[in-house]
Design an enzyme around this catalytic site. Structure first.
Site, short mmCIF file in Angstrom:
data_model
loop_
_atom_site.label_atom_id
_atom_site.label_comp_id
_atom_site.label_asym_id
_atom_site.label_seq_id
_atom_site.Cartn_x
_atom_site.Cartn_y
_atom_site.Cartn_z
N GLU A 32 0.89 -1.13 0.40
CA GLU A 32 -0.75 -0.53 0.04
C GLU A 32 0.78 1.20 -0.05
O GLU A 32 1.00 1.25 0.57
CB GLU A 32 -0.81 0.26 1.93
N GLU A 73 -5.71 4.39 7.56
CA GLU A 73 -5.67 3.89 6.23
C GLU A 73 -5.73 2.58 6.55
O GLU A 73 -5.99 1.28 5.34
CB GLU A 73 -4.32 4.76 5.98
N GLU A 80 -10.55 -2.28 0.96
CA GLU A 80 -10.13 -2.14 -0.89
C GLU A 80 -9.63 -3.60 -0.80
O GLU A 80 -10.22 -4.27 -1.91
CB GLU A 80 -9.19 -1.32 -1.14
#
Length: 122
Positions: A32, A73, A80
């Site tokens: 990420e 996050e 996601e």
């Protein structure tokens, strides 16, 4: 139906949980980009918070706002990944889930900006 992974208790559960947390952190760091950027931001700004925060409360607020960005996050990245695991085809609900996760990160960044602004400009 009971999960076969929920049977651990006591010290074994704590050791396993710690290992899962480290694995998750490393996976986020590896996969990420946004997570890496926000970790760098936190590493750079934490000493700034310790220097410019006039009180321990100010320092704690400034640093916790940075950690909050990282937490949000991580949650966004997990949403996601889950959506992508189900299907990578375009779907309006998948887009909505990803957009809402992105909005959460955005508001955590606004939160940190407001906290830092109020403490540093005051």
């Amino acid at each position: 139906m009971k999960s076969p992974y929920k049977g651990k208790t006591g010290l074994r559960r704590l050791i396993n949980a710690f290992g899962y947390s480290i694995a998750g952190t490393l996976a986020a760091f590896k996969h990420e980009d946004a997570f890496r950027q926000e970790v760098v931001l936190a590493v750079v700004l934490t000493p700034v918070a310790l220097y410019f925060g006039e009180t321990a409360i100010h320092q704690a607020l400034m640093i916790s706002s940075l950690l909050f960005i990282i937490v949000v996050e991580l949650l966004n990245s997990s949403i996601e990944a889950t959506v992508d695991r189900i299907s990578i085809k375009h779907h309006k609900l998948a887009k909505r889930a990803k957009d809402i996760g992105s909005a959460a990160v955005f508001f955590s960044l606004i939160n940190a900006t407001v906290i830092w602004f109020l403490i540093l400009v005051k």
